[in-house]
Design an enzyme around this catalytic site. Structure first.
Site, PDB file in Angstrom:
ATOM      1  N   ARG A   8      52.087  20.930  51.765  1.00 32.47           N
ATOM      2  CA  ARG A   8      50.876  21.462  52.383  1.00 32.47           C
ATOM      3  C   ARG A   8      49.996  20.357  52.935  1.00 32.47           C
ATOM      4  O   ARG A   8      49.763  19.364  52.250  1.00 32.47           O
ATOM      5  CB  ARG A   8      50.026  22.227  51.354  1.00 32.47           C
ATOM      6  CG  ARG A   8      50.673  23.463  50.833  1.00 32.47           C
ATOM      7  CD  ARG A   8      49.999  23.901  49.540  1.00 32.47           C
ATOM      8  NE  ARG A   8      50.913  24.741  48.785  1.00 32.47           N
ATOM      9  CZ  ARG A   8      50.839  26.064  48.763  1.00 32.47           C
ATOM     10  NH1 ARG A   8      49.892  26.685  49.423  1.00 32.47           N
ATOM     11  NH2 ARG A   8      51.707  26.763  48.074  1.00 32.47           N
TER      12      ARG A   8
ATOM     13  N   SER B  38      52.855  45.594  36.007  1.00 29.62           N
ATOM     14  CA  SER B  38      52.290  44.808  37.104  1.00 29.62           C
ATOM     15  C   SER B  38      53.117  45.005  38.374  1.00 29.62           C
ATOM     16  O   SER B  38      54.347  44.882  38.346  1.00 29.62           O
ATOM     17  CB  SER B  38      52.298  43.332  36.674  1.00 29.62           C
ATOM     18  OG  SER B  38      51.949  42.491  37.723  1.00 29.62           O
TER      19      SER B  38
ATOM     20  N   SER C 255      47.771  41.529  50.892  1.00 30.15           N
ATOM     21  CA  SER C 255      47.388  40.686  52.033  1.00 30.15           C
ATOM     22  C   SER C 255      48.575  40.118  52.799  1.00 30.15           C
ATOM     23  O   SER C 255      48.400  39.569  53.877  1.00 30.15           O
ATOM     24  CB  SER C 255      46.512  39.538  51.551  1.00 30.15           C
ATOM     25  OG  SER C 255      47.249  38.694  50.704  1.00 30.15           O
TER      26      SER C 255
ATOM     27  N   HIS D 170      40.901  41.948  49.016  1.00 32.96           N
ATOM     28  CA  HIS D 170      40.970  42.019  50.482  1.00 32.96           C
ATOM     29  C   HIS D 170      40.340  43.301  51.032  1.00 32.96           C
ATOM     30  O   HIS D 170      40.470  43.592  52.214  1.00 32.96           O
ATOM     31  CB  HIS D 170      42.430  41.887  50.954  1.00 32.96           C
ATOM     32  CG  HIS D 170      42.931  40.497  50.754  1.00 32.96           C
ATOM     33  ND1 HIS D 170      42.719  39.476  51.664  1.00 32.96           N
ATOM     34  CD2 HIS D 170      43.580  39.930  49.707  1.00 32.96           C
ATOM     35  CE1 HIS D 170      43.242  38.363  51.200  1.00 32.96           C
ATOM     36  NE2 HIS D 170      43.768  38.600  50.014  1.00 32.96           N
TER      37      HIS D 170
ATOM     38  N   THR E 141      36.349  39.662  45.204  1.00 36.54           N
ATOM     39  CA  THR E 141      35.919  38.296  45.508  1.00 36.54           C
ATOM     40  C   THR E 141      34.631  38.341  46.317  1.00 36.54           C
ATOM     41  O   THR E 141      34.352  39.335  46.992  1.00 36.54           O
ATOM     42  CB  THR E 141      36.988  37.525  46.306  1.00 36.54           C
ATOM     43  OG1 THR E 141      36.540  36.175  46.509  1.00 36.54           O
ATOM     44  CG2 THR E 141      37.243  38.135  47.672  1.00 36.54           C
TER      45      THR E 141
ATOM     46  N   LYS F 124      35.500  36.293  50.578  1.00 38.27           N
ATOM     47  CA  LYS F 124      36.226  36.743  51.777  1.00 38.27           C
ATOM     48  C   LYS F 124      35.250  37.565  52.628  1.00 38.27           C
ATOM     49  O   LYS F 124      34.425  36.990  53.318  1.00 38.27           O
ATOM     50  CB  LYS F 124      37.510  37.460  51.384  1.00 38.27           C
ATOM     51  CG  LYS F 124      38.477  36.511  50.617  1.00 38.27           C
ATOM     52  CD  LYS F 124      39.819  37.101  50.383  1.00 38.27           C
ATOM     53  CE  LYS F 124      40.652  36.331  49.364  1.00 38.27           C
ATOM     54  NZ  LYS F 124      41.013  34.963  49.725  1.00 38.27           N
TER      55      LYS F 124
ATOM     56  N   THR G 287      32.423  27.508  31.521  1.00 37.20           N
ATOM     57  CA  THR G 287      32.357  26.861  32.826  1.00 37.20           C
ATOM     58  C   THR G 287      30.961  27.056  33.421  1.00 37.20           C
ATOM     59  O   THR G 287      30.309  28.082  33.178  1.00 37.20           O
ATOM     60  CB  THR G 287      33.464  27.412  33.766  1.00 37.20           C
ATOM     61  OG1 THR G 287      33.482  26.647  34.954  1.00 37.20           O
ATOM     62  CG2 THR G 287      33.262  28.870  34.109  1.00 37.20           C
ATOM     63  N   THR G 288      30.522  26.062  34.148  1.00 34.01           N
ATOM     64  CA  THR G 288      29.204  26.151  34.790  1.00 34.01           C
ATOM     65  C   THR G 288      29.161  27.375  35.700  1.00 34.01           C
ATOM     66  O   THR G 288      30.094  27.625  36.466  1.00 34.01           O
ATOM     67  CB  THR G 288      28.958  24.865  35.622  1.00 34.01           C
ATOM     68  OG1 THR G 288      28.954  23.763  34.719  1.00 34.01           O
ATOM     69  CG2 THR G 288      27.649  24.924  36.373  1.00 34.01           C
TER      70      THR G 288
HETATM   71  C1  LIG Z   1      44.803  39.494  46.099  1.00 35.94           C
HETATM   72  C2  LIG Z   1      43.977  38.292  45.750  1.00 35.94           C
HETATM   73  N1  LIG Z   1      43.359  38.262  44.550  1.00 35.94           N
HETATM   74  C3  LIG Z   1      42.596  37.220  44.185  1.00 35.94           C
HETATM   75  C4  LIG Z   1      42.429  36.141  45.025  1.00 35.94           C
HETATM   76  C5  LIG Z   1      41.569  35.004  44.587  1.00 35.94           C
HETATM   77  O1  LIG Z   1      40.273  35.145  45.123  1.00 35.94           O
HETATM   78  P1  LIG Z   1      39.371  33.854  45.342  1.00 35.94           P
HETATM   79  O2  LIG Z   1      39.787  33.241  46.632  1.00 35.94           O
HETATM   80  O3  LIG Z   1      37.955  34.350  45.343  1.00 35.94           O
HETATM   81  O4  LIG Z   1      39.645  32.937  44.187  1.00 35.94           O
HETATM   82  C6  LIG Z   1      43.035  36.115  46.270  1.00 35.94           C
HETATM   83  C7  LIG Z   1      42.845  34.958  47.173  1.00 35.94           C
HETATM   84  O5  LIG Z   1      43.326  34.855  48.253  1.00 35.94           O
HETATM   85  C8  LIG Z   1      43.838  37.226  46.653  1.00 35.94           C
HETATM   86  O6  LIG Z   1      44.449  37.263  47.820  1.00 35.94           O
END
Ligand SMILES: Cc1ncc(COP(=O)(O)O)c(C=O)c1O
Length: 437
Positions: free
Chosen positions: A59, A175, A227, A255, A283, A286, A315-316
């Site tokens: 990458r 899952s 996604s 997403h 999240t 995004k 964690t902070t």
């Molecule tokens: C389906 C899914 N869940 C969780 C995450 C993680 O989210 P974050 O980017 O806020 O850490 C992503 C990140 O691309 C995602 O695509």
């Protein structure tokens, strides 16, 4: 004039050519007298990197600055002649909320009011009032009693799933096979029994649920919008199975939040299913355009994760500046559907344009526009991405997908650039591909 961002090919070359002597002496360094029986740490790490190069999975990250107020334009620092203007085709800031005037104003005000940081973990630094306001806003967004903030969506998935399953003795997790890495990490770290069901396959899920002991605690973990391929989970039918087999449900709406539903509550809101889900996760980085992650659920469940999840406790906490920005973003998108409607419209136009010029757009039920580039065997995703960057655009390869923002792609000019790039790179497909959303 717009310039090109060239991805991995050239950059990875320069890494390969880098002088190894640049590494300082020490345990990893050269030039230290070694007993041949000692572990050669340097060799192991270098081999790992070499493997990535060989597999075409190394990458390289683009060096850019986005231009505030001119989304999706940016400056790219790839060459040696200073910054060049580019159009960014890959971003999860789906609605450009990261540049919205209300968001920026809120962040500026918070910065000047309370300073930059939160002061530590919430245990030590306290909640900051912004955190509580945002949690109330998110709970309301999903019709739940409470919500809990984390530093990212990844952390929220990992921390919640691992903690929840540990708290339920003998828990079995079901899952979806295409679940995100953060959910997989949480499930793995819980140490509990897990069963992977075929993607969105209700029959397979039911078969697995039916085979599990009736009295075992069960949790079904899945996403709403996937996604990579842009398909959507049958949330209502999964909830029916959860009811039938007495299972908890955990839905990742990463997403979809901000993007679907009358107030941006996600696919579950759109489908009228929010009340049926045990935990909804999202999240803030995004569609909401800033940073952070969260879960929304019943009060007791939120309290138990708050009290037991190491990924929350140790964690902070997020900077109040970020939280203030998200608060403005969530409030805006609850009240305004303009952004998500326009984005859907553009995604639709992009799909039509790509099909019009004969590019292999995969069918997608969502704003995701998957374009299966494919590569001859032996070629790499990074080199394919490199070919796609031979215009005024920046696109990125991920081993499986690469994504771009439709808002960047709906012009005729964008289509021409894409078609030209495509001719440079398209080949009969292996399974790997590139997805743009
Ligand atoms: C389906 C899914 N869940 C969780 C995450 C993680 O989210 P974050 O980017 O806020 O850490 C992503 C990140 O691309 C995602 O695509």
């Amino acid at each position: 004039m717009l310039e090109t961002f060239v991805s991995s090919g050239s950059a990875s070359r320069s890494m390969e050519d880098a002088e190894p002597d640049a590494i300082p002496a020490g345990k990893l360094g050269r030039g230290v007298q070694k007993d041949s029986r000692q572990m050669d740490y340097q060799r192991i790490f270098q081999d790992a990197i070499d493997r990535l190069h060989q597999e075409g999975r190394y990458r390289v990250f683009i060096d850019i600055l986005r231009n505030k107020g001119a989304y999706p334009n940016a400056r790219c620092f790839a060459g040696h002649n200073g910054a060049r203007p580019i159009t960014v085709w890959c971003s999860n800031d789906y609605l450009a909320m990261g540049q919205h005037p209300d968001v920026i104003a809120a962040m500026e005000a918070a910065l000047h009011d309370v300073g930059a940081g939160s002061g530590g973990t919430r245990n030590i630094g306290g909640n900051t009032h912004y955190h509580l306001d945002l949690e109330a806003e998110l709970a309301d967004l999903h019709g739940k009693q409470a919500a809990l903030l984390f530093t990212s969506g990844y952390v929220s998935n990992e921390a919640t799933l691992s903690t929840l399953a540990k708290l339920l003795p003998g828990c079995i997790i079901f899952s979806d096979e295409l679940n995100h890495a953060s959910m997989i990490a949480g499930i793995r770290n819980s140490g509990c029994e897990k069963h992977i069901f075929r993607h969105n396959d209700l029959e397979h899920l039911e078969e697995l649920l039916a085979a599990a002991p009736v009295d075992a605690p069960k949790l079904i973990a899945f996403e709403s919008v996937y996604s990579m391929d842009g398909d959507i989970a049958p949330i209502s039918a999964i909830c029916d199975l959860a009811d039938k087999y007495n299972a908890l449900t955990y839905l990742d709406e990463v997403h979809a939040v901000g993007m679907y539903g009358p107030r941006g509550g996600g696919i579950a809101e759109r489908d009228g299913q929010m009340h049926r889900l045990t935990i909804i996760e999202g999240t803030l980085g995004k569609a909401f355009g800033v940073m952070g992650g969260y879960i929304a659920a019943d009060k007791v469940l939120i309290d138990v994760i708050r009290s037991y999840a190491p990924g929350f406790i140790f964690t902070t906490s997020l900077s109040p500046v970020l939280v203030a920005g998200v608060l403005a973003s969530v409030r805006h998108l609850k009240a305004s559907a303009v952004e998500r409607t326009a984005q859907q419209d553009r995604a639709g136009k992009l799909k039509a344009m790509l099909a019009e010029v004969g590019l292999p757009v995969m069918p997608s039920q969502s704003h995701i526009v998957p374009l299966l580039v494919g590569m001859p065997r032996g070629a790499s995703a990074s080199r394919t991405s490199c070919s796609l960057n031979t215009g005024s655009t920046s696109s990125r390869s991920i081993t499986r997908p690469c994504r771009a923002a439709p808002s960047a792609c709906v012009s005729r000019r964008g289509r021409c650039i894409l078609t030209r790039c495509w001719r440079n790179c398209a080949r009969p497909c292996s399974k790997s591909g590139i997805v743009w959303n």
